[in-house]
Write a protein that holds these residues in place. Structure first.
Motif, PDB file in Angstrom:
ATOM      1  N   SER A  93     -57.455 -98.822  41.356  1.00  0.00           N
ATOM      2  CA  SER A  93     -57.367 -97.417  41.048  1.00  0.00           C
ATOM      3  C   SER A  93     -55.941 -97.081  39.540  1.00  0.00           C
ATOM      4  O   SER A  93     -55.201 -97.855  39.912  1.00  0.00           O
ATOM      5  N   VAL A  94     -56.146 -96.333  38.515  1.00  0.00           N
ATOM      6  CA  VAL A  94     -54.481 -96.654  37.299  1.00  0.00           C
ATOM      7  C   VAL A  94     -55.205 -94.661  37.422  1.00  0.00           C
ATOM      8  O   VAL A  94     -55.417 -94.260  37.469  1.00  0.00           O
ATOM      9  N   PRO A  95     -53.988 -94.336  36.881  1.00  0.00           N
ATOM     10  CA  PRO A  95     -53.648 -92.885  36.880  1.00  0.00           C
ATOM     11  C   PRO A  95     -53.941 -92.358  35.407  1.00  0.00           C
ATOM     12  O   PRO A  95     -54.198 -93.368  34.549  1.00  0.00           O
ATOM     13  N   THR A  96     -54.880 -91.923  35.486  1.00  0.00           N
ATOM     14  CA  THR A  96     -55.440 -91.150  34.343  1.00  0.00           C
ATOM     15  C   THR A  96     -55.233 -89.787  33.556  1.00  0.00           C
ATOM     16  O   THR A  96     -55.181 -88.908  34.574  1.00  0.00           O
ATOM     17  N   LYS A  97     -55.065 -89.619  32.285  1.00  0.00           N
ATOM     18  CA  LYS A  97     -54.765 -88.585  31.654  1.00  0.00           C
ATOM     19  C   LYS A  97     -55.207 -87.688  30.469  1.00  0.00           C
ATOM     20  O   LYS A  97     -56.407 -88.895  30.028  1.00  0.00           O
ATOM     21  N   PRO A  98     -55.590 -86.814  30.415  1.00  0.00           N
ATOM     22  CA  PRO A  98     -56.918 -85.723  29.659  1.00  0.00           C
ATOM     23  C   PRO A  98     -55.560 -86.523  28.267  1.00  0.00           C
ATOM     24  O   PRO A  98     -54.076 -86.618  28.243  1.00  0.00           O
ATOM     25  N   LEU A  99     -56.414 -86.590  26.872  1.00  0.00           N
ATOM     26  CA  LEU A  99     -56.292 -86.643  25.782  1.00  0.00           C
ATOM     27  C   LEU A  99     -56.797 -86.581  24.555  1.00  0.00           C
ATOM     28  O   LEU A  99     -57.865 -86.602  24.154  1.00  0.00           O
ATOM     29  N   TYR A 100     -56.100 -85.777  23.699  1.00  0.00           N
ATOM     30  CA  TYR A 100     -56.398 -84.834  23.024  1.00  0.00           C
ATOM     31  C   TYR A 100     -56.326 -85.120  21.426  1.00  0.00           C
ATOM     32  O   TYR A 100     -57.015 -85.234  20.071  1.00  0.00           O
ATOM     33  N   ARG A 223     -57.532 -93.592  29.984  1.00  0.00           N
ATOM     34  CA  ARG A 223     -57.672 -92.203  29.343  1.00  0.00           C
ATOM     35  C   ARG A 223     -58.892 -91.825  29.701  1.00  0.00           C
ATOM     36  O   ARG A 223     -59.844 -91.881  28.891  1.00  0.00           O
ATOM     37  N   VAL A 224     -58.787 -90.141  30.264  1.00  0.00           N
ATOM     38  CA  VAL A 224     -59.905 -89.261  29.401  1.00  0.00           C
ATOM     39  C   VAL A 224     -60.191 -88.799  27.626  1.00  0.00           C
ATOM     40  O   VAL A 224     -58.942 -88.130  27.505  1.00  0.00           O
ATOM     41  N   VAL A 225     -60.707 -89.346  27.090  1.00  0.00           N
ATOM     42  CA  VAL A 225     -60.947 -88.464  25.513  1.00  0.00           C
ATOM     43  C   VAL A 225     -61.016 -87.917  25.259  1.00  0.00           C
ATOM     44  O   VAL A 225     -62.092 -87.857  25.064  1.00  0.00           O
ATOM     45  N   HIS A 226     -60.626 -85.972  25.149  1.00  0.00           N
ATOM     46  CA  HIS A 226     -61.644 -85.229  23.972  1.00  0.00           C
ATOM     47  C   HIS A 226     -61.093 -85.312  22.416  1.00  0.00           C
ATOM     48  O   HIS A 226     -61.418 -86.861  21.870  1.00  0.00           O
ATOM     49  N   TRP A 227     -61.188 -84.237  21.717  1.00  0.00           N
ATOM     50  CA  TRP A 227     -61.064 -84.782  20.476  1.00  0.00           C
ATOM     51  C   TRP A 227     -60.206 -83.190  19.735  1.00  0.00           C
ATOM     52  O   TRP A 227     -60.345 -82.317  20.508  1.00  0.00           O
ATOM     53  N   SER A 228     -59.491 -83.626  18.331  1.00  0.00           N
ATOM     54  CA  SER A 228     -59.295 -82.634  17.822  1.00  0.00           C
ATOM     55  C   SER A 228     -60.480 -82.181  16.566  1.00  0.00           C
ATOM     56  O   SER A 228     -59.543 -81.197  15.567  1.00  0.00           O
ATOM     57  N   ALA A 229     -61.131 -82.874  15.734  1.00  0.00           N
ATOM     58  CA  ALA A 229     -61.834 -81.854  14.899  1.00  0.00           C
ATOM     59  C   ALA A 229     -63.092 -82.897  15.614  1.00  0.00           C
ATOM     60  O   ALA A 229     -63.196 -84.324  16.210  1.00  0.00           O
ATOM     61  N   GLU A 230     -64.014 -81.986  14.447  1.00  0.00           N
ATOM     62  CA  GLU A 230     -65.930 -82.969  14.734  1.00  0.00           C
ATOM     63  C   GLU A 230     -66.667 -83.061  13.757  1.00  0.00           C
ATOM     64  O   GLU A 230     -66.464 -81.346  12.811  1.00  0.00           O
ATOM     65  N   ARG A 232     -70.077 -83.330  12.295  1.00  0.00           N
ATOM     66  CA  ARG A 232     -71.499 -82.604  12.235  1.00  0.00           C
ATOM     67  C   ARG A 232     -72.146 -82.250  10.527  1.00  0.00           C
ATOM     68  O   ARG A 232     -71.656 -81.216   9.655  1.00  0.00           O
ATOM     69  N   ASN A 233     -73.319 -83.073  10.340  1.00  0.00           N
ATOM     70  CA  ASN A 233     -73.832 -82.878   9.572  1.00  0.00           C
ATOM     71  C   ASN A 233     -73.358 -82.970   8.476  1.00  0.00           C
ATOM     72  O   ASN A 233     -73.413 -82.230   7.671  1.00  0.00           O
ATOM     73  N   GLY A 234     -71.996 -83.737   7.611  1.00  0.00           N
ATOM     74  CA  GLY A 234     -71.329 -84.082   6.971  1.00  0.00           C
ATOM     75  C   GLY A 234     -70.518 -82.954   6.497  1.00  0.00           C
ATOM     76  O   GLY A 234     -70.045 -82.973   6.199  1.00  0.00           O
ATOM     77  N   ASP A 235     -70.218 -81.617   7.930  1.00  0.00           N
ATOM     78  CA  ASP A 235     -69.050 -81.076   6.982  1.00  0.00           C
ATOM     79  C   ASP A 235     -68.192 -81.440   9.062  1.00  0.00           C
ATOM     80  O   ASP A 235     -68.442 -81.603   9.943  1.00  0.00           O
ATOM     81  N   MET A 236     -66.754 -81.876   8.945  1.00  0.00           N
ATOM     82  CA  MET A 236     -65.944 -81.474   9.562  1.00  0.00           C
ATOM     83  C   MET A 236     -64.866 -80.044  10.111  1.00  0.00           C
ATOM     84  O   MET A 236     -65.075 -79.069   9.099  1.00  0.00           O
ATOM     85  N   ARG A 237     -64.902 -79.846  10.784  1.00  0.00           N
ATOM     86  CA  ARG A 237     -64.424 -78.900  11.883  1.00  0.00           C
ATOM     87  C   ARG A 237     -62.906 -79.278  12.454  1.00  0.00           C
ATOM     88  O   ARG A 237     -63.023 -79.839  13.016  1.00  0.00           O
ATOM     89  N   PHE A 238     -62.449 -78.506  12.399  1.00  0.00           N
ATOM     90  CA  PHE A 238     -60.874 -78.503  13.217  1.00  0.00           C
ATOM     91  C   PHE A 238     -60.830 -77.824  14.130  1.00  0.00           C
ATOM     92  O   PHE A 238     -60.651 -76.297  14.188  1.00  0.00           O
ATOM     93  N   ALA A 239     -59.629 -78.471  15.024  1.00  0.00           N
ATOM     94  CA  ALA A 239     -59.152 -77.674  16.667  1.00  0.00           C
ATOM     95  C   ALA A 239     -57.955 -77.108  16.004  1.00  0.00           C
ATOM     96  O   ALA A 239     -57.718 -75.766  16.290  1.00  0.00           O
ATOM     97  N   ILE A 249     -57.961 -87.120  16.468  1.00  0.00           N
ATOM     98  CA  ILE A 249     -58.947 -87.697  16.845  1.00  0.00           C
ATOM     99  C   ILE A 249     -60.253 -87.645  16.420  1.00  0.00           C
ATOM    100  O   ILE A 249     -60.622 -85.967  17.253  1.00  0.00           O
ATOM    101  N   VAL A 250     -61.023 -87.416  16.068  1.00  0.00           N
ATOM    102  CA  VAL A 250     -62.396 -87.161  15.207  1.00  0.00           C
ATOM    103  C   VAL A 250     -63.689 -87.985  15.594  1.00  0.00           C
ATOM    104  O   VAL A 250     -63.242 -89.165  16.270  1.00  0.00           O
ATOM    105  N   LEU A 251     -64.353 -86.293  16.019  1.00  0.00           N
ATOM    106  CA  LEU A 251     -65.821 -86.854  16.902  1.00  0.00           C
ATOM    107  C   LEU A 251     -66.959 -86.573  16.010  1.00  0.00           C
ATOM    108  O   LEU A 251     -66.705 -85.996  15.351  1.00  0.00           O
TER     109      LEU A 251
END
Length: 285
Positions: A93-100, A223-230, A232-239, A249-251
């Motif tokens: 077991s290790v400490p787990t943290k979320p990351l955006y 780490r549980v990794v999320h994202w701050s930009a995504e 889709r279909n050649g178009d980037m969307r930002f948080a 972090i781009v998804l």
């Protein structure tokens, strides 16, 4: 466009059989000779102590890549394929943290690619030619279809394979044992197949709860990794805002639109004056 899910990871040298450090005691065992031997022994032992102090000082003061500016980080980071991470026992077991996003002053952004549903050899060439080292959050059921493809993708791009569960369920609300199996079994498979146990998890759909975090930690995930930009279909969307920021972090996903999505990532990073970097190089492997 914007989307949610952004809230803003033994002592001094001994001598055998209690011998004197410079050999057995000679026949001239006088008070003066004993004093001289004591002085020589003190000087001998002082050397490793001094070395230990220097090494300790260096380790303590070494820059933390999450808080210190490292302009050459993206250039000098060694290819992941050549340096294996230290294996983590299956259920340590290790400490787990979320990351955006990564708190860094370096002008870098990180590409993460999810699932592995669509596979095309051209993907490897596109990533290599663009100089992108991706973090690959792979779903085990897709890996089992062609593990050689993902091994080659990792080795030829310098990417890293991480955990995206066995079969992509929505983990939130599921019992702890179910979630632990989804995460641990995937990490077990990847450790056997690829020689490295994942340290990062991306929960499907970005959904997780307290059981997810506990199960992830019990499976060796840091780490549980999320994202701050995504993309889709050649178009980037930002948080936040309308361009990439340092540490974003781009998804994206393994889809038929892979070429257009990579083109979007390259264009957006250049427009923001950023350089693609490997996420694990900034988190520790």
């Amino acid at each position: 466009m914007t989307f949610a899910n952004d809230p803003g990871s033994p002592g001094a040298p001994g001598t055998p059989d209690n011998h004197d450090a410079f050999g057995r005691l000679g026949p001239l065992d006088t008070p003066e000779s004993r004093r001289n031997r004591a002085l020589r022994r003190s000087a001998f032992l002082a050397v490793p102590l001094l070395v230990a102090m220097v090494v300790t000082t260096f380790v303590v003061t070494e820059a933390d890549p999450l808080t210190q500016k490292s302009p050459q980080a993206a250039k000098v980071a060694p290819p992941t394929a050549q340096i294996a991470a230290k294996p983590i026992p299956a259920h340590e077991s290790v400490p787990t943290k979320p990351l955006y996003r990564v708190p860094t002053q370096d002008r870098v952004a990180f590409l993460t690619i999810d699932d592995g549903a669509y596979k095309d050899p051209e993907m490897i060439r596109l990533l290599r030619e663009a100089g992108i080292k991706p973090t690959l959050f792979l779903t085990d059921e897709y890996v089992k279809q062609d593990p050689g493809f993902f091994r080659k993708l990792r080795d030829e791009t310098g990417g890293v394979i991480e955990n995206h569960t066995l079969d992509h369920p929505d983990l939130k609300g599921k019992p702890y044992d179910v979630q632990k199996n989804q995460i641990c079994a995937t990490s077990d498979d990847y450790a056997r197949e690829f020689g490295r146990r994942p340290t990062l998890l991306r929960p499907p759909y970005g959904n997780h709860d307290e059981n997810t975090m506990r199960a992830a930690g019990d499976c060796g995930i840091g780490r549980v990794v999320h994202w701050s930009a995504e993309i889709r279909n050649g178009d980037m969307r930002f948080a936040v805002g309308d361009e990439l920021r340092p540490g974003d972090i781009v998804l994206m996903h393994f889809r038929k639109e892979f070429r257009a999505d990579i083109r979007s990532f390259v264009d957006e990073t250049r427009a923001a004056g950023l350089t693609p970097a490997l996420l694990e190089d900034y988190l520790g492997r």
